[in-house]
Design a protein around this motif. Structure first.
Motif, mmCIF file in Angstrom:
data_model
loop_
_atom_site.group_PDB
_atom_site.id
_atom_site.type_symbol
_atom_site.label_atom_id
_atom_site.label_comp_id
_atom_site.label_asym_id
_atom_site.label_seq_id
_atom_site.Cartn_x
_atom_site.Cartn_y
_atom_site.Cartn_z
ATOM 1 N N LYS A 173 -33.044 9.175 -4.131
ATOM 2 C CA LYS A 173 -31.757 8.852 -3.520
ATOM 3 C C LYS A 173 -30.720 9.886 -3.929
ATOM 4 O O LYS A 173 -29.856 9.632 -4.777
ATOM 5 C CB LYS A 173 -31.312 7.455 -3.953
ATOM 6 C CG LYS A 173 -30.364 6.823 -2.966
ATOM 7 C CD LYS A 173 -30.457 5.321 -3.019
ATOM 8 C CE LYS A 173 -29.467 4.712 -2.058
ATOM 9 N NZ LYS A 173 -30.050 4.484 -0.735
ATOM 10 N N LEU B 126 -26.805 9.492 -4.619
ATOM 11 C CA LEU B 126 -26.257 8.935 -5.853
ATOM 12 C C LEU B 126 -25.774 10.034 -6.789
ATOM 13 O O LEU B 126 -24.965 9.790 -7.673
ATOM 14 C CB LEU B 126 -27.328 8.104 -6.568
ATOM 15 C CG LEU B 126 -27.257 6.606 -6.381
ATOM 16 C CD1 LEU B 126 -28.444 5.936 -7.045
ATOM 17 C CD2 LEU B 126 -25.972 6.058 -6.975
ATOM 18 N N VAL C 25 -34.165 10.823 -15.235
ATOM 19 C CA VAL C 25 -33.427 9.970 -14.288
ATOM 20 C C VAL C 25 -32.909 10.811 -13.130
ATOM 21 O O VAL C 25 -33.058 10.444 -11.958
ATOM 22 C CB VAL C 25 -32.256 9.246 -14.994
ATOM 23 C CG1 VAL C 25 -31.372 8.546 -13.976
ATOM 24 C CG2 VAL C 25 -32.770 8.241 -15.995
ATOM 25 N N ASN D 82 -37.703 7.008 -15.072
ATOM 26 C CA ASN D 82 -37.955 6.491 -13.724
ATOM 27 C C ASN D 82 -37.492 5.051 -13.597
ATOM 28 O O ASN D 82 -36.945 4.650 -12.564
ATOM 29 C CB ASN D 82 -39.450 6.585 -13.397
ATOM 30 C CG ASN D 82 -39.889 8.026 -13.242
ATOM 31 O OD1 ASN D 82 -39.050 8.921 -13.168
ATOM 32 N ND2 ASN D 82 -41.178 8.249 -13.219
ATOM 33 N N PHE D 83 -37.723 4.282 -14.654
ATOM 34 C CA PHE D 83 -37.288 2.874 -14.677
ATOM 35 C C PHE D 83 -35.781 2.786 -14.473
ATOM 36 O O PHE D 83 -35.288 2.049 -13.617
ATOM 37 C CB PHE D 83 -37.706 2.276 -16.027
ATOM 38 C CG PHE D 83 -37.146 0.925 -16.337
ATOM 39 C CD1 PHE D 83 -37.772 -0.216 -15.871
ATOM 40 C CD2 PHE D 83 -36.011 0.797 -17.121
ATOM 41 C CE1 PHE D 83 -37.268 -1.471 -16.170
ATOM 42 C CE2 PHE D 83 -35.501 -0.448 -17.426
ATOM 43 C CZ PHE D 83 -36.130 -1.583 -16.948
ATOM 44 N N LEU D 84 -35.037 3.614 -15.247
ATOM 45 C CA LEU D 84 -33.575 3.583 -15.122
ATOM 46 C C LEU D 84 -33.145 4.060 -13.737
ATOM 47 O O LEU D 84 -32.255 3.475 -13.111
ATOM 48 C CB LEU D 84 -32.930 4.460 -16.202
ATOM 49 C CG LEU D 84 -33.051 3.956 -17.628
ATOM 50 C CD1 LEU D 84 -32.374 4.923 -18.580
ATOM 51 C CD2 LEU D 84 -32.414 2.585 -17.756
ATOM 52 N N GLY D 85 -33.802 5.133 -13.262
ATOM 53 C CA GLY D 85 -33.466 5.653 -11.935
ATOM 54 C C GLY D 85 -33.643 4.580 -10.876
ATOM 55 O O GLY D 85 -32.768 4.360 -10.033
ATOM 56 N N MET D 86 -34.770 3.871 -10.965
ATOM 57 C CA MET D 86 -35.032 2.814 -9.993
ATOM 58 C C MET D 86 -33.999 1.697 -10.117
ATOM 59 O O MET D 86 -33.527 1.162 -9.106
ATOM 60 C CB MET D 86 -36.446 2.253 -10.238
ATOM 61 C CG MET D 86 -37.026 1.518 -9.068
ATOM 62 S SD MET D 86 -37.168 2.618 -7.658
ATOM 63 C CE MET D 86 -36.735 1.504 -6.345
ATOM 64 N N LEU D 87 -33.634 1.381 -11.363
ATOM 65 C CA LEU D 87 -32.615 0.345 -11.577
ATOM 66 C C LEU D 87 -31.299 0.749 -10.909
ATOM 67 O O LEU D 87 -30.651 -0.060 -10.235
ATOM 68 C CB LEU D 87 -32.412 0.139 -13.078
ATOM 69 C CG LEU D 87 -31.455 -0.962 -13.505
ATOM 70 C CD1 LEU D 87 -32.073 -2.319 -13.200
ATOM 71 C CD2 LEU D 87 -31.127 -0.865 -14.978
ATOM 72 N N PHE D 88 -30.928 2.042 -11.061
ATOM 73 C CA PHE D 88 -29.676 2.504 -10.462
ATOM 74 C C PHE D 88 -29.757 2.464 -8.942
ATOM 75 O O PHE D 88 -28.810 2.083 -8.264
ATOM 76 C CB PHE D 88 -29.329 3.917 -10.934
ATOM 77 C CG PHE D 88 -28.998 3.990 -12.396
ATOM 78 C CD1 PHE D 88 -28.450 2.899 -13.053
ATOM 79 C CD2 PHE D 88 -29.235 5.150 -13.125
ATOM 80 C CE1 PHE D 88 -28.149 2.952 -14.400
ATOM 81 C CE2 PHE D 88 -28.942 5.209 -14.477
ATOM 82 C CZ PHE D 88 -28.397 4.121 -15.116
ATOM 83 N N VAL D 89 -30.911 2.892 -8.388
ATOM 84 C CA VAL D 89 -31.061 2.892 -6.935
ATOM 85 C C VAL D 89 -30.926 1.476 -6.401
ATOM 86 O O VAL D 89 -30.165 1.204 -5.464
ATOM 87 C CB VAL D 89 -32.425 3.489 -6.526
ATOM 88 C CG1 VAL D 89 -32.698 3.237 -5.055
ATOM 89 C CG2 VAL D 89 -32.464 4.972 -6.824
ATOM 90 N N SER E 202 -25.119 -2.550 -13.974
ATOM 91 C CA SER E 202 -26.431 -1.897 -14.103
ATOM 92 C C SER E 202 -26.437 -0.903 -15.267
ATOM 93 O O SER E 202 -27.447 -0.749 -15.951
ATOM 94 C CB SER E 202 -26.837 -1.228 -12.794
ATOM 95 O OG SER E 202 -26.104 -0.053 -12.598
ATOM 96 N N LEU F 168 -21.754 -1.776 -10.275
ATOM 97 C CA LEU F 168 -22.566 -0.685 -10.843
ATOM 98 C C LEU F 168 -22.494 -0.681 -12.367
ATOM 99 O O LEU F 168 -23.473 -0.371 -13.046
ATOM 100 C CB LEU F 168 -22.090 0.663 -10.304
ATOM 101 C CG LEU F 168 -22.690 1.078 -8.964
ATOM 102 C CD1 LEU F 168 -22.109 2.410 -8.532
ATOM 103 C CD2 LEU F 168 -24.199 1.180 -9.056
ATOM 104 N N PHE G 188 -35.686 11.857 -10.858
ATOM 105 C CA PHE G 188 -36.104 10.722 -10.022
ATOM 106 C C PHE G 188 -35.113 10.492 -8.885
ATOM 107 O O PHE G 188 -35.494 10.367 -7.720
ATOM 108 C CB PHE G 188 -36.193 9.468 -10.903
ATOM 109 C CG PHE G 188 -36.595 8.228 -10.172
ATOM 110 C CD1 PHE G 188 -37.935 7.914 -9.985
ATOM 111 C CD2 PHE G 188 -35.638 7.355 -9.663
ATOM 112 C CE1 PHE G 188 -38.310 6.765 -9.302
ATOM 113 C CE2 PHE G 188 -36.005 6.206 -8.987
ATOM 114 C CZ PHE G 188 -37.349 5.913 -8.807
ATOM 115 N N LEU G 189 -33.820 10.505 -9.228
ATOM 116 C CA LEU G 189 -32.805 10.232 -8.205
ATOM 117 C C LEU G 189 -32.759 11.355 -7.181
ATOM 118 O O LEU G 189 -32.486 11.123 -6.007
ATOM 119 C CB LEU G 189 -31.426 10.048 -8.853
ATOM 120 C CG LEU G 189 -31.254 8.775 -9.676
ATOM 121 C CD1 LEU G 189 -29.871 8.725 -10.302
ATOM 122 C CD2 LEU G 189 -31.479 7.537 -8.812
ATOM 123 N N SER H 225 -29.544 -1.146 -7.844
ATOM 124 C CA SER H 225 -28.229 -1.758 -8.016
ATOM 125 C C SER H 225 -27.211 -1.108 -7.084
ATOM 126 O O SER H 225 -26.296 -1.782 -6.612
ATOM 127 C CB SER H 225 -27.770 -1.686 -9.469
ATOM 128 O OG SER H 225 -28.084 -0.470 -10.039
#
Lengths: 312, 209
Positions: free
Chosen positions: B192, B195, B184, A244-251, B45, B42, B187-188, A253
């Motif tokens: 979102k 993505l 991940v 979730n942390f990485l997902g949030m970071l990607f969103v 990140s 990107l 979550f995405l 960024s």
């Protein structure tokens, strides 16, 4: 006709523990040297600290005054010639050249040490495994300890591992004179004058810039997670939280990417940045380059003329 | 795990550089010129994501994320990975300057493959997405590990032992990488989903310029 067989040296098995002590001592000495020089000495903090590569870019030395284009081309070629060496002594001489360059440019040793420390994991794998697993060839020297003939050390394997390490450290140390003797935008401008497409150097500049922005973002998120009681363990919850942390970071960024790009367009961005750097070649630039490349070629010539052999 | 300087022979270094330049050029041509700055931002990140450590028993492993980058960026992944590796070697000395071409191939080719698999396997449901994400994450690491071993062995038969050890060291990473990637993607998918369509460079509202 006589067949050449590997030379087998029998040693007392009491010497066996000594072999382990040496690499472990070297490794922990390096770790210790870096630990004590770390500003806050906080172990958690270590993974998150990104060194500024051009902090000393505005200082003055003969390497700072060297034309950036000459510097990049020469040092890259020097690195390539160094990794082409095949015996240990010329490589160690190249290592001395790297050390001398850092000394001449009056660069902080800590950054150079940090680079070497980053490679210890990979290189110690070579140093520990190669003597045990190198293929035994004729003319090799093989050490056998006491009666344990299952445990043999091939000195050629050790030499090969040392050679790899010496080359890796030489090139790693070269990175300091290459990057730390000019501000990064100037280095990248020099790179594009050498023929690298401007879009690529712009990408390097942008990515480098935003690493620090996203690092801040990630740190803030990590602090938030810690405040809420997140604690790293070996379990699925940790992995889920990390996901979730990485997902949030990607969103975040991704959204920032859109904003950054819109802001760049609003300021008249047309695909490349305006070029503000002035370059001029002097005779001394050519002289320094010739000195570097001459040294590398001499080392390569010695390397090819030397007989290859154990620690030769 | 990145290959450092000094392992590969000169011919292999130059060959890998040539190969990765061709792939990076192809990757850059698949996206329009205006989008290159966005890929760069990107990439920063992804660079940060690769610094994240996941605890594993007494030690911890850091994520390689070639599969995830492939799943998110598609064909642009190779360019992003080459750029990320260049910065890793400039900033941290993870991987060396002369080994950059080899490292880019080692991580970039699995990323491109995983991007392709993800595009074709993700389907439309959440379960399919998660499955495709896990597969991309795991296969990306498997591919990188195999290419690493292949590069080491082609540098000389003396490196066979090191290659085997490197393969074994990657085994736990594969599992963690697959699980993290699945989370991940999950979550995405909720937060979102655009993505995950591998075209993150088309802004939601087309900018009027």
């Amino acid at each position: 006709m006589t067949t050449v067989t590997p030379q087998i040296v029998h040693l007392s098995s009491a010497l066996l523990p000594l072999l382990l002590i040496f690499p472990i001592a070297a490794l922990s000495a390096l770790r210790w040297a870096l630990r004590t020089t770390d500003a806050n000495g906080d172990r958690e903090e270590r993974d998150w600290s990104i060194p500024a590569i051009d902090a000393t870019g505005r200082a003055d030395s003969c390497l700072h005054r060297w034309d950036v284009r000459c510097k990049i081309a020469t040092l890259l070629l020097f690195a390539l010639l160094t990794v082409s060496l095949t015996s240990l002594w010329p490589t160690l001489a190249a290592l001395l050249v790297s050390l001398a360059a850092i000394w001449l440019a009056r660069l902080p040793w800590r950054n150079a040490l940090r680079r070497v420390a980053a490679m210890t994991g990979f290189l110690s794998m070579f140093l520990l495994i190669m003597p045990l697993t190198a293929v035994t060839r004729p003319a090799d020297v093989v050490l056998i300890f006491g009666q344990q003939d299952w445990f043999t050390l091939n000195l050629r394997g050790l030499e090969l591992a040392l050679l790899v390490s010496a080359k890796a450290i030489t090139v790693a140390l070269l990175m300091e004179p290459l990057l730390a003797t000019a501000p990064l935008p100037r280095t990248l401008e020099g790179l594009s004058r050498l023929g690298v497409p401007r879009q690529i150097t712009l990408m390097i500049l942008l990515a480098h810039r935003y690493i620090f922005v996203f690092l801040d973002e990630a740190r803030r998120m990590a602090t938030g997670m810690e405040v809420r009681g997140f604690c790293k363990r070996t379990d699925l919850d940790t992995v889920r939280s990390t996901g979730n942390f990485l997902g949030m970071l990607f969103v975040r960024s991704y959204e920032r990417t859109q904003r950054v790009y819109a802001a760049m367009l609003a300021r008249g961005f047309n695909g490349t940045l305006p070029d503000r750097e002035e370059f001029s070649l002097r005779a001394s630039d050519g002289f320094i380059s010739a000195l570097w490349l001459g040294t590398a070629l001499i080392l390569l010539a010695i390397d090819r003329l030397l007989p290859t052999g154990v620690l030769g | 795990m990145h290959i450092s300087d000094g392992v590969l022979p000169t011919s292999l270094i130059l060959g890998c550089y040539a190969g990765s330049m061709v792939l990076a050029g192809w990757s850059a041509r698949r996206i329009s010129n205006d989008e290159l700055p966005k890929v760069a931002v990107l990439t920063a990140s992804f660079f940060i994501a690769s610094l994240v450590h996941v605890p594993l028993g007494p030690t911890s492993v850091h994520l390689l994320i070639p599969g995830l980058v492939g799943a998110l960026l598609g064909p642009a992944a190779f360019l992003a990975i080459a750029l990320g590796l260049l910065l890793q070697s400039l900033l941290f000395q993870f991987g060396g300057l002369t080994a950059l071409g080899a490292n880019a191939l080692m991580m970039g080719i699995p990323a491109l493959c995983c991007g392709f698999f993800f595009r074709h396997l993700r389907g439309t449901t959440r379960q399919r997405h998660i499955l495709a994400g896990a597969l991309a994450g795991g296969l990306g690491t498997v591919g990188s590990a195999l290419l690493l071993a292949l590069l080491l062995v082609s540098a000389g038969d003396d490196f066979l032992g090191v290659a085997k050890l490197a393969l074994v060291a990657h085994l736990p990473v594969i599992l963690i990488e697959a699980t993290v990637s699945a989370f991940v993607v999950s979550f995405l998918y909720t937060v979102k989903p655009e993505l995950l369509r591998q075209q993150p460079f088309i802004p939601p509202q087309k900018l009027n310029v």
